[in-house]
Write a protein that holds these residues in place. Structure first.
Motif, PDB file in Angstrom:
ATOM      1  N   GLY A   1      57.037 -22.894   9.832  1.00  8.11           N
ATOM      2  CA  GLY A   1      56.034 -22.777  10.888  1.00  8.11           C
ATOM      3  C   GLY A   1      56.129 -23.895  11.917  1.00  8.11           C
ATOM      4  N   LEU A   2      56.081 -23.520  13.187  1.00  6.28           N
ATOM      5  CA  LEU A   2      56.150 -24.495  14.272  1.00  6.28           C
ATOM      6  C   LEU A   2      54.823 -25.217  14.446  1.00  6.28           C
ATOM      7  CD1 LEU A   2      58.008 -22.383  16.995  1.00  6.28           C
ATOM      8  CD2 LEU A   2      58.993 -24.240  15.645  1.00  6.28           C
ATOM      9  N   GLU A   3      54.889 -26.437  14.970  1.00  5.88           N
ATOM     10  CA  GLU A   3      53.680 -27.147  15.335  1.00  5.88           C
ATOM     11  C   GLU A   3      53.154 -26.599  16.664  1.00  5.88           C
ATOM     12  OE1 GLU A   3      54.559 -31.286  15.302  1.00  5.88           O
ATOM     13  OE2 GLU A   3      55.047 -31.339  13.159  1.00  5.88           O
ATOM     14  N   ASN A   4      51.958 -27.016  17.047  1.00  8.82           N
ATOM     15  CA  ASN A   4      51.297 -26.425  18.219  1.00  8.82           C
ATOM     16  C   ASN A   4      52.122 -26.564  19.496  1.00  8.82           C
ATOM     17  OD1 ASN A   4      49.117 -25.679  16.652  1.00  8.82           O
ATOM     18  ND2 ASN A   4      47.959 -27.541  17.086  1.00  8.82           N
ATOM     19  N   LYS A   5      52.681 -27.743  19.713  1.00 12.00           N
ATOM     20  CA  LYS A   5      53.452 -27.972  20.935  1.00 12.00           C
ATOM     21  C   LYS A   5      54.672 -27.064  20.993  1.00 12.00           C
ATOM     22  CE  LYS A   5      56.155 -31.412  20.979  1.00 12.00           C
ATOM     23  NZ  LYS A   5      56.666 -32.782  20.847  1.00 12.00           N
ATOM     24  N   GLU A   6      55.390 -26.959  19.880  1.00  9.83           N
ATOM     25  CA  GLU A   6      56.581 -26.110  19.844  1.00  9.83           C
ATOM     26  C   GLU A   6      56.211 -24.638  19.979  1.00  9.83           C
ATOM     27  OE1 GLU A   6      56.149 -28.733  17.818  1.00  9.83           O
ATOM     28  OE2 GLU A   6      57.657 -29.943  18.870  1.00  9.83           O
ATOM     29  N   THR A   7      55.064 -24.252  19.425  1.00 12.18           N
ATOM     30  CA  THR A   7      54.616 -22.858  19.565  1.00 12.18           C
ATOM     31  C   THR A   7      54.379 -22.518  21.034  1.00 12.18           C
ATOM     32  OG1 THR A   7      53.571 -22.915  17.384  1.00 12.18           O
ATOM     33  CG2 THR A   7      52.851 -21.198  18.897  1.00 12.18           C
ATOM     34  N   ILE A   8      53.781 -23.445  21.769  1.00 12.36           N
ATOM     35  CA  ILE A   8      53.559 -23.221  23.209  1.00 12.36           C
ATOM     36  C   ILE A   8      54.888 -23.056  23.934  1.00 12.36           C
ATOM     37  CG2 ILE A   8      52.728 -24.316  25.338  1.00 12.36           C
ATOM     38  CD1 ILE A   8      50.508 -25.580  23.650  1.00 12.36           C
ATOM     39  N   PHE A   9      55.858 -23.907  23.608  1.00 11.85           N
ATOM     40  CA  PHE A   9      57.170 -23.794  24.244  1.00 11.85           C
ATOM     41  C   PHE A   9      57.842 -22.466  23.909  1.00 11.85           C
ATOM     42  CE2 PHE A   9      57.415 -28.505  24.955  1.00 11.85           C
ATOM     43  CZ  PHE A   9      57.762 -28.435  26.293  1.00 11.85           C
ATOM     44  N   LEU A  10      57.705 -22.017  22.663  1.00 11.98           N
ATOM     45  CA  LEU A  10      58.306 -20.746  22.266  1.00 11.98           C
ATOM     46  C   LEU A  10      57.680 -19.587  23.032  1.00 11.98           C
ATOM     47  CD1 LEU A  10      60.140 -19.034  20.439  1.00 11.98           C
ATOM     48  CD2 LEU A  10      58.297 -19.038  18.739  1.00 11.98           C
ATOM     49  N   LEU A  11      56.367 -19.542  23.072  1.00  6.36           N
ATOM     50  CA  LEU A  11      55.687 -18.450  23.773  1.00  6.36           C
ATOM     51  C   LEU A  11      55.974 -18.497  25.271  1.00  6.36           C
ATOM     52  CD1 LEU A  11      52.239 -18.450  21.913  1.00  6.36           C
ATOM     53  CD2 LEU A  11      54.256 -17.013  21.498  1.00  6.36           C
ATOM     54  N   LEU A  12      56.017 -19.702  25.860  1.00  2.00           N
ATOM     55  CA  LEU A  12      56.357 -19.829  27.275  1.00  2.00           C
ATOM     56  C   LEU A  12      57.767 -19.318  27.538  1.00  2.00           C
ATOM     57  CD1 LEU A  12      55.849 -20.850  30.166  1.00  2.00           C
ATOM     58  CD2 LEU A  12      56.588 -23.129  29.399  1.00  2.00           C
ATOM     59  N   THR A  13      58.695 -19.630  26.638  1.00  2.00           N
ATOM     60  CA  THR A  13      60.077 -19.175  26.787  1.00  2.00           C
ATOM     61  C   THR A  13      60.171 -17.661  26.728  1.00  2.00           C
ATOM     62  OG1 THR A  13      60.968 -21.218  25.846  1.00  2.00           O
ATOM     63  CG2 THR A  13      62.374 -19.268  25.752  1.00  2.00           C
ATOM     64  N   LEU A  14      59.475 -17.047  25.774  1.00  2.00           N
ATOM     65  CA  LEU A  14      59.524 -15.590  25.648  1.00  2.00           C
ATOM     66  C   LEU A  14      58.921 -14.906  26.876  1.00  2.00           C
ATOM     67  CD1 LEU A  14      58.512 -15.208  21.886  1.00  2.00           C
ATOM     68  CD2 LEU A  14      60.802 -14.962  22.887  1.00  2.00           C
ATOM     69  N   VAL A  15      57.812 -15.458  27.385  1.00  2.00           N
ATOM     70  CA  VAL A  15      57.194 -14.885  28.589  1.00  2.00           C
ATOM     71  C   VAL A  15      58.108 -15.064  29.794  1.00  2.00           C
ATOM     72  CG1 VAL A  15      55.275 -15.125  30.209  1.00  2.00           C
ATOM     73  CG2 VAL A  15      54.830 -15.152  27.760  1.00  2.00           C
ATOM     74  N   ALA A  16      58.679 -16.269  29.955  1.00  2.00           N
ATOM     75  CA  ALA A  16      59.559 -16.538  31.100  1.00  2.00           C
ATOM     76  C   ALA A  16      60.791 -15.644  31.068  1.00  2.00           C
ATOM     77  CB  ALA A  16      59.963 -18.008  31.114  1.00  2.00           C
ATOM     78  N   CYS A  17      61.375 -15.462  29.888  1.00  2.00           N
ATOM     79  CA  CYS A  17      62.552 -14.589  29.781  1.00  2.00           C
ATOM     80  C   CYS A  17      62.192 -13.147  30.122  1.00  2.00           C
ATOM     81  CB  CYS A  17      63.128 -14.663  28.364  1.00  2.00           C
ATOM     82  SG  CYS A  17      64.059 -16.149  27.999  1.00  2.00           S
ATOM     83  N   SER A  18      61.057 -12.696  29.621  1.00  2.00           N
ATOM     84  CA  SER A  18      60.632 -11.316  29.895  1.00  2.00           C
ATOM     85  C   SER A  18      60.431 -11.077  31.389  1.00  2.00           C
ATOM     86  CB  SER A  18      59.331 -11.010  29.142  1.00  2.00           C
ATOM     87  OG  SER A  18      59.519 -11.130  27.753  1.00  2.00           O
TER      88      SER A  18
END
Length: 359
Positions: A312-329
């Motif tokens: 499980g990712l920590e909060n900061k990394e989770t934000i980066f992951l979700l931002l990356t998925l949204v930006a790629c989409s």
């Protein structure tokens, strides 16, 4: 690549690597020797990927894609395990950090460089929207299920997983990646090719049987050399990161960068040559292979060993992951790219690196 010859450096590099390994007991921990090992490790990774590509091109699809992905996964898992075994509780998150770093490097670093270079030279580039959407759908599903969901389980305190949960996560990741490979190579292969083309490699003749067999042998030699070099270098890399005052997660970034460097260079060259479809296939395919094959392999090893594993990712990394998925989409939502998308992804990548070093 000359398809009936093997570049000399791909043979010389692993030979030198094995010579350096043989001299490890005499050289000890001398700084010059460790620097040589690091250079040879990087060169051997390049050589291994080259030989895997030769074998993949010879056997064709779908087995070619699987061979290349498996070779890269072996390298990544070998590096992860070399660093994790005997490392104590502080190393339980190394697999997670490496996989997360691989996603950030491929979907922001490599993709951003490709879109920026392609946009600077060709202003606007077109690609198959259906293939990009398929890859992003699978990537989003695996990454959230494997890296976010573990924080919300109740059988084990997040971000740990119980043995059954870890096994299930590994199976799910493998099923999703296998489905993607089937779609990419058999069912809807045209989604991932340049429009109007039947095969992106149709202009390249396959290597001869002799070259292919030599590459198989050289690939095995390279993979074993990578594992051995990683074991020799792991204490020094960890000590360097610690002395630099950087968090332990930086080790994961180093591992992922080393594994993905050859594919990243190939993707950048393809973008400059106005083959952004190839760039996207390499970038997104590398991200999917990294998470879709590494998680099942690491999960199997740790279930067998009965050891805990933090995913499980920590909060900061989770934000980066979700931002990356949204930006790629959003970046890949219209079938064409410009320098703007490249700059956005590079800014996200730079932010990831900065906050990893200075949390």
């Amino acid at each position: 690549m000359a398809h009936n010859t093997i570049p000399r450096w791909t043979i010389i590099t692993p030979v030198l690597a094995w010579a350096a390994i043989a001299a490890s007991s005499a050289a000890g921990g001398h700084a010059l020797y460790l620097t040589l090992l690091a250079v040879l490790l990087a060169g051997t990774v390049f050589a291994a990927v080259h030989h895997a590509e030769v074998v993949a091109h010879k056997v064709g699809e779908p087995f070619g894609t699987l061979i290349l992905a498996l070779a890269v996964t072996v390298i990544e898992v070998a590096l992860i395990i070399s660093f994790m075994l005997g490392g104590g509780e502080e190393k339980l998150a190394l697999a997670r950090d490496t996989i997360f770093s691989a996603i950030m490097i491929t979907c922001n670093g490599i993709l951003g460089i490709c879109l920026l270079l392609g946009g600077l030279r060709h202003r606007e580039q077109n690609f198959q929207l259906s293939g990009a959407k398929a890859a992003l759908t699978v990537l989003a599903a695996i990454s959230v299920l494997a890296l976010v969901l573990p924080n919300y389980g109740t059988s084990q305190p997040g971000p740990l997983l119980s043995s059954s949960q870890l096994a299930f996560t590994g199976v799910v990741s493998l099923v999703l990646y296998g489905a993607f490979v089937f779609v990419q190579t058999i069912r809807h292969r045209d989604y991932f090719l340049v429009e109007g083309s039947h095969d992106e490699d149709e202009h390249a003749p396959p290597p001869s049987n002799k070259v292919a067999m030599l590459s198989v042998g050289a690939l095995l030699i390279c993979l074993v050399a990578v594992v051995t070099l990683a074991k020799l270098l792991s204490p020094s890399i960890e000590r360097f990161v610690l002395e630099a005052g950087a968090p332990a997660a930086v080790v994961g970034i180093i591992i992922a960068s080393l594994v993905l460097l050859p594919e990243g260079l190939a993707a950048a060259n393809a973008a400059r040559a106005d083959r952004v479809q190839t760039s996207l296939n390499l970038a997104l395919g590398s991200a999917l292979a990294s998470i879709g094959l590494t998680i099942p392999t690491v999960a199997m090893i740790f279930v067998f060993m009965g050891e805990p594993l933090i995913l499980g990712l920590e909060n900061k990394e989770t934000i980066f992951l979700l931002l990356t998925l949204v930006a790629c989409s959003l970046s890949l939502s219209v079938g064409r790219t410009t320098i703007l998308q490249g700059i956005v992804h590079l800014v996200i990548f730079a932010s990831f690196v900065f906050f990893a070093i200075s949390p």
